[in-house]
Scaffold this motif. Structure first.
Motif, short mmCIF file in Angstrom:
data_model
loop_
_atom_site.label_atom_id
_atom_site.label_comp_id
_atom_site.label_asym_id
_atom_site.label_seq_id
_atom_site.Cartn_x
_atom_site.Cartn_y
_atom_site.Cartn_z
N GLY A 1 0.96 -1.48 0.02
CA GLY A 1 0.05 0.10 -0.15
C GLY A 1 0.86 1.32 0.00
O GLY A 1 1.48 1.67 -1.09
N ASP A 2 0.90 2.03 1.02
CA ASP A 2 1.76 3.26 1.49
C ASP A 2 3.23 3.05 1.32
O ASP A 2 3.60 2.10 1.85
N PRO A 3 3.73 3.85 0.29
CA PRO A 3 5.12 3.60 0.40
C PRO A 3 5.98 4.14 1.77
O PRO A 3 7.16 3.38 1.99
N GLN A 4 5.33 4.79 2.41
CA GLN A 4 5.90 4.97 3.82
C GLN A 4 5.69 3.95 4.95
O GLN A 4 6.54 3.96 5.80
N ARG A 5 4.64 3.26 4.78
CA ARG A 5 4.25 1.87 5.42
C ARG A 5 4.11 0.88 4.38
O ARG A 5 3.09 0.42 4.17
N PRO A 6 5.09 0.09 3.86
CA PRO A 6 5.03 -0.97 2.66
C PRO A 6 4.40 -1.94 3.06
O PRO A 6 3.67 -2.70 2.27
N ALA A 7 4.48 -2.60 4.50
CA ALA A 7 3.85 -3.95 4.99
C ALA A 7 3.76 -3.66 6.41
O ALA A 7 4.44 -3.14 6.96
N GLY A 8 2.95 -4.45 6.97
CA GLY A 8 2.75 -4.87 8.52
C GLY A 8 2.00 -5.88 8.91
O GLY A 8 1.41 -6.55 8.00
N PHE A 9 1.71 -5.93 10.03
CA PHE A 9 0.92 -6.65 10.94
C PHE A 9 -0.48 -6.08 11.00
O PHE A 9 -0.43 -4.95 11.44
N ALA A 10 -1.52 -6.91 10.99
CA ALA A 10 -2.75 -6.54 11.39
C ALA A 10 -3.51 -7.70 12.48
O ALA A 10 -3.54 -8.63 12.22
N TRP A 11 -4.06 -6.87 13.22
CA TRP A 11 -5.25 -7.77 14.25
C TRP A 11 -4.51 -9.04 14.82
O TRP A 11 -5.19 -9.89 14.63
N GLY A 12 -3.43 -9.17 15.32
CA GLY A 12 -3.01 -10.08 15.95
C GLY A 12 -3.23 -10.42 17.66
O GLY A 12 -3.29 -9.17 18.11
N MET A 13 -3.67 -11.48 17.76
CA MET A 13 -4.31 -12.01 19.30
C MET A 13 -4.08 -13.18 19.54
O MET A 13 -4.27 -14.10 18.73
N VAL A 14 -3.89 -13.58 20.73
CA VAL A 14 -4.01 -14.77 21.43
C VAL A 14 -5.16 -14.78 22.41
O VAL A 14 -5.28 -13.99 23.17
N ALA A 15 -6.07 -15.97 22.58
CA ALA A 15 -7.06 -16.17 23.54
C ALA A 15 -6.24 -15.81 24.97
O ALA A 15 -5.07 -16.01 25.39
N GLU B 1 10.81 -4.19 5.37
CA GLU B 1 10.46 -3.22 6.60
C GLU B 1 8.89 -3.84 6.92
O GLU B 1 8.21 -3.62 5.98
N VAL B 2 8.86 -3.83 8.18
CA VAL B 2 7.43 -4.36 8.63
C VAL B 2 7.00 -3.35 9.83
O VAL B 2 7.83 -3.11 10.79
N HIS B 3 5.67 -3.04 9.36
CA HIS B 3 5.00 -1.81 10.38
C HIS B 3 4.28 -2.64 11.30
O HIS B 3 3.39 -3.58 11.04
N LEU C 1 -4.79 3.21 27.15
CA LEU C 1 -4.08 2.18 26.03
C LEU C 1 -3.46 3.07 25.28
O LEU C 1 -3.94 3.81 24.06
N ASP C 2 -2.08 3.16 25.35
CA ASP C 2 -1.26 4.08 24.40
C ASP C 2 -1.06 3.21 23.04
O ASP C 2 -1.06 1.94 22.95
N ARG C 3 -0.98 4.03 22.03
CA ARG C 3 -0.93 3.49 20.58
C ARG C 3 0.73 3.58 20.47
O ARG C 3 1.47 4.71 20.63
N VAL C 4 1.57 2.58 20.32
CA VAL C 4 3.20 2.52 20.20
C VAL C 4 3.12 2.19 18.65
O VAL C 4 2.75 1.06 18.13
N ASP C 5 3.91 2.97 17.95
CA ASP C 5 4.16 2.60 16.63
C ASP C 5 5.55 1.96 16.51
O ASP C 5 6.60 2.43 16.99
N MET C 6 5.52 0.72 15.68
CA MET C 6 6.97 0.07 15.92
C MET C 6 7.27 -0.56 14.28
O MET C 6 6.44 -0.59 13.49
#
Length: 160
Positions: free
Chosen positions: A73-87, A114-116, A146-151
């Motif tokens: 998608g976005d050249p500034q954020r080319p790829a990333g993780f979404a909605w990861g969760m464990v019970a 690069e993964v965001h 709940l702080d948002r932390v960008d990594m």
């Protein structure tokens, strides 16, 4: 260490993934985010313009974790993780690690360097163990408490 199965998300997994989400409220997700998660799941049918994949981790036939990736998608954020969760009641048993490593490997296969991700202050130290570095923080960025932390993590090429 569990012997989980990682497989692609199917529409029949929707209720199980929502239950995983619900088990993590309000420690990791806030109630207002549930509608966004539903929109993500419903967009996995190909109606979304974003290139993405979502996976489910099963153990003994039960969905114990889920998480996705997006790219291109976005050249500034080319790829990333979404909605990861464990019970919530199954955390610290290796399911999250299995999911993180599988998603990183899939992004390597796609040629991503690069993964965001964005996460809370509670799970940022967990992702730091996998090479993610904090790039910014917004206090109460998701909502009160709940702080948002960008990594970001830099990936090595497979076989390099």
């Amino acid at each position: 260490m569990p012997d989980p199965t990682l497989r692609p998300y199917r529409p029949a997994d929707r209720a199980a993934c929502l239950a995983l989400f619900d088990s993590n409220m309000p420690s990791s997700f806030l109630p207002h985010e549930r509608a966004e998660f539903i929109e993500w799941l419903d967009g996995l049918d190909g109606s979304s313009s974003e290139a993405c994949e979502y996976s489910v981790v099963e153990d003994a036939g039960q969905a114990v974790a889920c998480g996705g990736i997006w790219w291109g998608g976005d050249p500034q954020r080319p790829a990333g993780f979404a909605w990861g969760m464990v019970a919530r009641d199954l955390q610290r048993r290796g399911y999250g690690t299995r999911l993180v490593l599988a998603r990183l490997e899939r992004l390597r296969e796609l040629g991503v360097a690069e993964v965001h991700l964005d996460t809370t202050q509670h799970t940022a130290p967990y992702y730091a163990r996998f090479g993610f570095l904090e790039m910014g923080r917004v206090p109460d960025g998701y909502g009160p408490g709940l702080d948002r932390v960008d990594m970001v993590a830099q990936l090595e090429r497979s076989g390099a």
